[in-house]
Design a protein around this motif. Structure first.
Motif, PDB file in Angstrom:
ATOM      1  N   THR A   2       1.003  -1.527   0.445  1.00  0.00           N
ATOM      2  CA  THR A   2      -0.009  -0.239   0.333  1.00  0.00           C
ATOM      3  C   THR A   2       0.496   1.370   0.404  1.00  0.00           C
ATOM      4  O   THR A   2       2.056   0.844   0.401  1.00  0.00           O
ATOM      5  N   LYS A   3       0.124   2.319  -0.925  1.00  0.00           N
ATOM      6  CA  LYS A   3       1.190   3.894  -0.701  1.00  0.00           C
ATOM      7  C   LYS A   3       1.005   4.318   0.865  1.00  0.00           C
ATOM      8  O   LYS A   3       0.126   4.376   1.493  1.00  0.00           O
ATOM      9  N   LYS A   5       0.228   7.558   2.560  1.00  0.00           N
ATOM     10  CA  LYS A   5      -0.523   8.603   3.214  1.00  0.00           C
ATOM     11  C   LYS A   5      -0.291   9.573   3.114  1.00  0.00           C
ATOM     12  O   LYS A   5       0.117   9.605   4.602  1.00  0.00           O
ATOM     13  N   LYS A  90       7.373  15.618  -3.637  1.00  0.00           N
ATOM     14  CA  LYS A  90       8.196  14.307  -4.463  1.00  0.00           C
ATOM     15  C   LYS A  90       9.279  13.879  -3.977  1.00  0.00           C
ATOM     16  O   LYS A  90       9.699  12.617  -4.242  1.00  0.00           O
ATOM     17  N   GLU A  95       7.972   9.173  -5.762  1.00  0.00           N
ATOM     18  CA  GLU A  95       7.118   9.872  -6.805  1.00  0.00           C
ATOM     19  C   GLU A  95       5.651   8.403  -6.351  1.00  0.00           C
ATOM     20  O   GLU A  95       4.136   9.017  -6.379  1.00  0.00           O
ATOM     21  N   ASP A  96       5.931   7.565  -5.528  1.00  0.00           N
ATOM     22  CA  ASP A  96       4.758   6.695  -5.642  1.00  0.00           C
ATOM     23  C   ASP A  96       4.026   6.849  -4.108  1.00  0.00           C
ATOM     24  O   ASP A  96       3.365   6.189  -3.916  1.00  0.00           O
ATOM     25  N   THR A  97       4.310   7.447  -3.392  1.00  0.00           N
ATOM     26  CA  THR A  97       3.589   8.625  -1.871  1.00  0.00           C
ATOM     27  C   THR A  97       2.571   8.761  -2.803  1.00  0.00           C
ATOM     28  O   THR A  97       2.416   9.833  -3.649  1.00  0.00           O
ATOM     29  N   GLU A  98       1.070   8.945  -1.620  1.00  0.00           N
ATOM     30  CA  GLU A  98       0.470   9.214  -2.142  1.00  0.00           C
ATOM     31  C   GLU A  98      -0.254  11.150  -1.356  1.00  0.00           C
ATOM     32  O   GLU A  98       0.102  10.600   0.004  1.00  0.00           O
TER      33      GLU A  98
END
Length: 202
Positions: A2-3, A5, A90, A95-98
């Motif tokens: 899971t990202k 958040k 970012k 980059e893959d963080t929400e």
């Protein structure tokens, strides 16, 4: 996997209030990490230098009892352009963080005029926090959705206090004790000077 958040909460608060503290505490319960910074809003004129607002925000955060210890002041993210703030975030967290950009309902009509707003809205979720006195109207939401916004409304309403009301009337209920102490030490607001003089006269 899971990202992670992250809630991004920049504020031009002058001074930061108990309302901002309530919002940050709520965010800490709903996101993996809450990132806070003090910013200059190009749509507002400020009377207190940024370094003082940063110091007050640090005091405000220090007094939040967050079991998750997931709140941090990240002043290096501050920029007149929120798009640049997101780019910095970012670089920091990947980059893959929400990322969720947190804004008060008072900013809804202003948001479409932000710098490269369509690029910004492609890169973040948008969380709107209701503020007393600022109705969340469907027209404003629709305008933002047309620009590409993915909007959620926070299930909380901050206490009916504001930085403006404090500056104008000096309401001590609006602020936390540590911020009030800092304001006294630094002689930041005219309302404080006036209240001090009236105490001396009595």
């Amino acid at each position: 996997m899971t990202k992670m958040k992250i809630a991004l909460f920049g504020t031009s608060a002058d001074p930061p209030t108990a309302g901002h503290q309530a919002i940050i505490k709520w965010l800490s319960q709903h996101y993996d990490r809450v990132v806070v910074w003090s910013a200059d809003n190009p749509f507002k004129s400020h009377q207190t230098p940024l370094q003082h607002r940063v110091a007050m925000l640090q005091l405000l955060i220090a007094n939040i009892d967050s079991p998750r210890h997931n709140i941090s002041l990240e002043q290096q993210l501050s920029s007149l352009r929120t798009l640049e703030t997101v780019e910095k975030a970012k670089e920091r967290w990947g980059e893959d963080t929400e990322f969720t950009l947190v804004v008060g309902s008072d900013l809804l009509t202003q948001l479409p005029r932000w710098y490269q707003v369509e690029d910004l809205l492609q890169q973040v979720q948008l969380l709107v926090v209701p503020r007393p006195g600022y109705v969340i109207d469907q027209t404003s939401l629709q305008t933002l959705e047309n620009l590409g916004a993915k909007i959620a409304i926070a299930e909380l309403t901050g206490p009916p206090v504001s930085s403006t009301a404090y500056r104008e009337s000096g309401d001590p209920e609006a602020l936390t004790p540590s911020v009030i102490d800092y304001i006294h030490q630094q002689h930041l607001y005219k309302c404080q000077d006036a209240s001090q003089k009236s105490l001396q006269i009595r």
